[in-house]
Design a protein around this motif. Structure first.
Motif, PDB file in Angstrom:
ATOM      1  N   THR A 143       0.875  -1.153  -0.087  1.00  0.00           N
ATOM      2  CA  THR A 143      -0.059   0.054  -0.101  1.00  0.00           C
ATOM      3  C   THR A 143       0.804   1.109   0.054  1.00  0.00           C
ATOM      4  OG1 THR A 143      -0.209   0.175   2.177  1.00  0.00           O
ATOM      5  CG2 THR A 143      -1.747  -1.318   1.326  1.00  0.00           C
ATOM      6  N   ILE A 144       0.308   2.171  -0.290  1.00  0.00           N
ATOM      7  CA  ILE A 144       0.876   3.630  -0.179  1.00  0.00           C
ATOM      8  C   ILE A 144       1.490   3.834   1.168  1.00  0.00           C
ATOM      9  CG2 ILE A 144       0.691   6.195  -0.487  1.00  0.00           C
ATOM     10  CD1 ILE A 144      -1.528   5.764  -2.373  1.00  0.00           C
ATOM     11  N   HIS A 145       0.752   3.396   2.179  1.00  0.00           N
ATOM     12  CA  HIS A 145       1.227   3.528   3.467  1.00  0.00           C
ATOM     13  C   HIS A 145       2.448   2.725   3.841  1.00  0.00           C
ATOM     14  CE1 HIS A 145       0.997   3.455   7.965  1.00  0.00           C
ATOM     15  NE2 HIS A 145       1.226   2.309   7.859  1.00  0.00           N
ATOM     16  N   HIS A 146       2.424   1.616   3.436  1.00  0.00           N
ATOM     17  CA  HIS A 146       3.668   0.790   3.549  1.00  0.00           C
ATOM     18  C   HIS A 146       4.835   1.618   2.563  1.00  0.00           C
ATOM     19  CE1 HIS A 146       1.044  -3.027   3.597  1.00  0.00           C
ATOM     20  NE2 HIS A 146       1.373  -2.680   4.759  1.00  0.00           N
ATOM     21  N   LEU A 147       4.871   2.236   1.626  1.00  0.00           N
ATOM     22  CA  LEU A 147       5.802   2.805   0.824  1.00  0.00           C
ATOM     23  C   LEU A 147       6.159   4.026   1.498  1.00  0.00           C
ATOM     24  CD1 LEU A 147       4.127   2.330  -2.556  1.00  0.00           C
ATOM     25  CD2 LEU A 147       6.112   1.355  -2.042  1.00  0.00           C
ATOM     26  N   LEU A 148       5.287   4.897   2.173  1.00  0.00           N
ATOM     27  CA  LEU A 148       5.814   6.227   2.936  1.00  0.00           C
ATOM     28  C   LEU A 148       6.338   5.784   4.200  1.00  0.00           C
ATOM     29  CD1 LEU A 148       2.703   8.516   2.199  1.00  0.00           C
ATOM     30  CD2 LEU A 148       4.964   8.275   1.025  1.00  0.00           C
ATOM     31  N   THR A 149       6.229   4.686   4.921  1.00  0.00           N
ATOM     32  CA  THR A 149       6.894   4.425   6.004  1.00  0.00           C
ATOM     33  C   THR A 149       8.031   3.384   6.051  1.00  0.00           C
ATOM     34  OG1 THR A 149       5.213   2.541   6.427  1.00  0.00           O
ATOM     35  CG2 THR A 149       4.664   4.538   7.373  1.00  0.00           C
ATOM     36  N   GLY A 150       8.209   3.207   4.698  1.00  0.00           N
ATOM     37  CA  GLY A 150       9.611   2.235   4.415  1.00  0.00           C
ATOM     38  C   GLY A 150       9.357   0.868   4.873  1.00  0.00           C
ATOM     39  N   THR A 151       8.141   0.414   5.012  1.00  0.00           N
ATOM     40  CA  THR A 151       7.840  -1.026   5.355  1.00  0.00           C
ATOM     41  C   THR A 151       6.903  -1.759   3.945  1.00  0.00           C
ATOM     42  OG1 THR A 151       5.633  -0.183   6.231  1.00  0.00           O
ATOM     43  CG2 THR A 151       7.362  -0.271   7.664  1.00  0.00           C
ATOM     44  N   SER A 152       7.403  -1.536   2.888  1.00  0.00           N
ATOM     45  CA  SER A 152       7.002  -2.123   1.966  1.00  0.00           C
ATOM     46  C   SER A 152       7.178  -3.645   1.702  1.00  0.00           C
ATOM     47  CB  SER A 152       7.346  -1.455   0.672  1.00  0.00           C
ATOM     48  OG  SER A 152       8.813  -1.667   0.338  1.00  0.00           O
ATOM     49  N   GLY A 153       8.427  -3.917   2.456  1.00  0.00           N
ATOM     50  CA  GLY A 153       8.968  -5.369   2.143  1.00  0.00           C
ATOM     51  C   GLY A 153       9.651  -5.421   0.905  1.00  0.00           C
ATOM     52  N   LEU A 154       9.985  -4.412   0.039  1.00  0.00           N
ATOM     53  CA  LEU A 154      10.452  -4.663  -1.176  1.00  0.00           C
ATOM     54  C   LEU A 154      11.978  -4.203  -0.980  1.00  0.00           C
ATOM     55  CD1 LEU A 154       7.854  -2.682  -3.373  1.00  0.00           C
ATOM     56  CD2 LEU A 154       8.306  -5.219  -3.122  1.00  0.00           C
ATOM     57  N   GLU A 155      12.957  -4.892  -2.185  1.00  0.00           N
ATOM     58  CA  GLU A 155      14.282  -4.541  -1.933  1.00  0.00           C
ATOM     59  C   GLU A 155      14.652  -4.250  -3.528  1.00  0.00           C
ATOM     60  OE1 GLU A 155      17.814  -7.423  -1.758  1.00  0.00           O
ATOM     61  OE2 GLU A 155      17.639  -6.800   0.409  1.00  0.00           O
ATOM     62  N   THR A 156      15.261  -2.987  -3.713  1.00  0.00           N
ATOM     63  CA  THR A 156      15.513  -2.521  -4.960  1.00  0.00           C
ATOM     64  C   THR A 156      16.955  -2.616  -5.286  1.00  0.00           C
ATOM     65  OG1 THR A 156      13.834  -0.794  -4.653  1.00  0.00           O
ATOM     66  CG2 THR A 156      15.163  -0.622  -6.507  1.00  0.00           C
ATOM     67  N   PRO A 157      17.261  -3.106  -6.590  1.00  0.00           N
ATOM     68  CA  PRO A 157      18.823  -3.330  -6.854  1.00  0.00           C
ATOM     69  C   PRO A 157      19.550  -2.143  -6.959  1.00  0.00           C
ATOM     70  CG  PRO A 157      17.402  -4.153  -8.690  1.00  0.00           C
ATOM     71  CD  PRO A 157      16.600  -3.492  -7.839  1.00  0.00           C
ATOM     72  N   ASP A 158      20.799  -2.181  -6.576  1.00  0.00           N
ATOM     73  CA  ASP A 158      21.955  -1.035  -6.519  1.00  0.00           C
ATOM     74  C   ASP A 158      21.619  -0.135  -7.760  1.00  0.00           C
ATOM     75  OD1 ASP A 158      22.646  -1.997  -4.260  1.00  0.00           O
ATOM     76  OD2 ASP A 158      24.531  -2.883  -4.969  1.00  0.00           O
ATOM     77  N   GLU A 159      21.814   1.243  -7.643  1.00  0.00           N
ATOM     78  CA  GLU A 159      21.522   2.175  -9.018  1.00  0.00           C
ATOM     79  C   GLU A 159      22.905   2.054  -9.734  1.00  0.00           C
ATOM     80  OE1 GLU A 159      19.700   6.014  -8.128  1.00  0.00           O
ATOM     81  OE2 GLU A 159      20.124   5.425  -6.179  1.00  0.00           O
ATOM     82  N   ASP A 160      22.660   2.360 -10.961  1.00  0.00           N
ATOM     83  CA  ASP A 160      23.852   2.456 -11.559  1.00  0.00           C
ATOM     84  C   ASP A 160      24.517   3.822 -11.486  1.00  0.00           C
ATOM     85  OD1 ASP A 160      25.945   2.645 -13.657  1.00  0.00           O
ATOM     86  OD2 ASP A 160      24.639   2.581 -15.445  1.00  0.00           O
ATOM     87  N   VAL A 161      25.500   4.066 -10.621  1.00  0.00           N
ATOM     88  CA  VAL A 161      25.775   5.512  -9.951  1.00  0.00           C
ATOM     89  C   VAL A 161      26.754   6.179 -11.248  1.00  0.00           C
ATOM     90  CG1 VAL A 161      25.559   4.847  -7.750  1.00  0.00           C
ATOM     91  CG2 VAL A 161      27.823   4.498  -8.673  1.00  0.00           C
ATOM     92  N   ARG A 162      27.364   5.296 -11.983  1.00  0.00           N
ATOM     93  CA  ARG A 162      28.367   5.772 -13.107  1.00  0.00           C
ATOM     94  C   ARG A 162      27.609   6.289 -14.341  1.00  0.00           C
ATOM     95  NH1 ARG A 162      33.339   4.314 -10.858  1.00  0.00           N
ATOM     96  NH2 ARG A 162      33.131   2.781  -9.373  1.00  0.00           N
ATOM     97  N   ARG A 163      26.269   6.102 -14.408  1.00  0.00           N
ATOM     98  CA  ARG A 163      25.741   6.683 -15.701  1.00  0.00           C
ATOM     99  C   ARG A 163      25.730   8.085 -15.556  1.00  0.00           C
ATOM    100  NH1 ARG A 163      20.290   3.882 -18.342  1.00  0.00           N
ATOM    101  NH2 ARG A 163      19.603   5.411 -19.889  1.00  0.00           N
ATOM    102  N   VAL A 164      25.612   8.599 -16.722  1.00  0.00           N
ATOM    103  CA  VAL A 164      25.478  10.107 -16.896  1.00  0.00           C
ATOM    104  C   VAL A 164      24.204  10.151 -17.673  1.00  0.00           C
ATOM    105  CG1 VAL A 164      26.580  12.252 -17.817  1.00  0.00           C
ATOM    106  CG2 VAL A 164      28.007  10.504 -16.960  1.00  0.00           C
ATOM    107  N   PHE A 165      23.265  10.942 -17.102  1.00  0.00           N
ATOM    108  CA  PHE A 165      21.850  11.001 -17.683  1.00  0.00           C
ATOM    109  C   PHE A 165      22.166  12.578 -18.622  1.00  0.00           C
ATOM    110  CE2 PHE A 165      21.078   8.490 -14.175  1.00  0.00           C
ATOM    111  CZ  PHE A 165      20.203   7.344 -14.861  1.00  0.00           C
ATOM    112  N   GLN A 166      21.292  12.699 -19.527  1.00  0.00           N
ATOM    113  CA  GLN A 166      21.189  13.841 -20.623  1.00  0.00           C
ATOM    114  C   GLN A 166      19.857  14.177 -20.666  1.00  0.00           C
ATOM    115  OE1 GLN A 166      24.228  14.831 -21.350  1.00  0.00           O
ATOM    116  NE2 GLN A 166      25.416  13.003 -20.953  1.00  0.00           N
ATOM    117  N   SER A 167      18.833  13.871 -19.981  1.00  0.00           N
ATOM    118  CA  SER A 167      17.533  14.654 -20.122  1.00  0.00           C
ATOM    119  C   SER A 167      16.492  14.035 -19.151  1.00  0.00           C
ATOM    120  CB  SER A 167      17.002  14.144 -21.389  1.00  0.00           C
ATOM    121  OG  SER A 167      16.576  12.904 -21.582  1.00  0.00           O
TER     122      SER A 167
END
Length: 349
Positions: free
Chosen positions: A90-114
């Motif tokens: 739920t939205i409540h889960h997301l806003l409280t950091g209790t979604s139970g979800l894990e997201t992969p690491d970001e690509d911190v080396r990527r240079v965005f253009q738009s």
């Protein structure tokens, strides 16, 4: 702060406000060393995670208008997610950091253009999130908890997240020196501080002008905040110290959210350690018998923190544009000065 600045460990602005009136304002160091521009109250700083509560405010504005419910699941507003996410988180889960979800690491080396490239990347990135615990379980700093609510704001409002917050949060609060600005503006606008990132040899470089350089710090290894063309939906942004005071005042007087909804935003939801709790998009804590809420953020060359002491009308802001700032210690001293609590009661990022 003057001692830290003299040691090269602080460049930025500190501000204390009481009931909307500035009590202390100090600026140190340079916003742009190359152009010789000094830091001052009118300089906007990158916020990092300190900008995440803006997304929670946006969600609650739409809830206040009856356009969504905090009990809505992800699938109520967004398509294409696995059933375990679409029907259970739920939205409540997301806003409280209790979604139970894990997201992969970001690509911190990527240079965005738009803006479009940034939006597409983060939309695809959070779709790779996977349930690692039952919804309602605290999973902390998941990217899904930040980006998915921002995408829901877009779906419900019909506007890009950045534009919605600019109009309905910054605009309503009178935050004229704040925004979700792109890298070209960061490079040319003399009212935006450049982040000075420390390299492995101890030297400092302007991160926005040196996109090939990355931080050697293990927790953000290889990262450079200048590579993001614009901050991810739900995250970051730029603000001046006085604008963050305006935001705090608007939360207290019903300008940006009706008071019951503002109280819902900052009310304790999830117990953390000691006298600290999770609210929507930010931690809250009890210091010497009074509530304190706010948010900290950091990136290579970026430090930011704002604290609101609603019982007594104080607001504290620390914005910096170099590495090495002992932010938790500074906020602890701020809390001690305002509430009388011990320095260990400070912090909260």
């Amino acid at each position: 702060m003057a001692k830290l600045a003299a040691e090269g460990r602080f460049s930025g602005v500190v501000l204390l406000s009481h009931r909307g009136r500035t009590v202390l304002s100090r600026s140190y160091g340079m916003a742009d060393r190359e152009k010789g521009i000094r830091n001052h109250e009118g300089i906007a700083f990158s916020l990092g995670s300190a900008g995440k509560p803006f997304g929670a405010v946006a969600v609650l504005q739409l809830a206040q208008q009856g356009k969504l419910s905090l009990s809505d699941t992800v699938g109520t507003h967004l398509k294409g997610y696995a059933d375990g996410i679409a029907e259970q988180v739920t939205i409540h889960h997301l806003l409280t950091g209790t979604s139970g979800l894990e997201t992969p690491d970001e690509d911190v080396r990527r240079v965005f253009q738009s803006r479009e490239e940034v939006h597409e990347y983060y939309e695809q990135w959070i779709r790779q999130s996977e349930p690692v615990a039952a919804p309602g379980t605290r999973t902390g700093h998941s990217g899904a908890d930040v980006v998915i609510p921002a995408l829901i704001v877009e779906a419900v409002s019909g506007k890009p997240y950045w534009d919605y917050v600019q109009e309905n949060v910054f605009g309503r609060c009178g935050m004229t020196g704040s925004g979700f600005w792109t890298r070209p503006r960061w490079l040319t606008d003399e009212h935006i501080a450049h982040p000075y990132m420390t390299l492995a040899d101890g030297s400092q470089v302007d991160a926005v002008r040196n996109l090939d350089e990355g931080s050697p710090s293990p927790d953000v290894l290889g990262k450079n905040p200048g590579r993001s063309f614009i901050d991810a939906p739900g995250d970051g942004g730029f603000a001046t110290a006085p604008d963050l005071v305006r935001f705090a005042c608007a939360l207290g007087d019903g300008t940006v959210l009706h008071r019951p909804w503002a109280e819902l935003l900052t009310g304790a939801k999830i117990p953390h350690s000691g006298s600290s709790f999770g609210a929507y998009g930010m931690p809250v804590r009890i210091a010497d018998g009074q509530w304190v809420f706010g948010r900290g953020g950091g990136n290579p060359g970026v430090s930011a923190h704002w604290s609101v002491y609603p019982y007594t009308g104080w607001v504290g802001v620390v914005l910096g544009n170099c590495d090495g700032l002992p932010l938790q210690e500074i906020v602890g001293r701020e809390t001690q000065a305002i509430t009388g609590a011990s320095p260990g009661d400070g912090g909260g990022g």
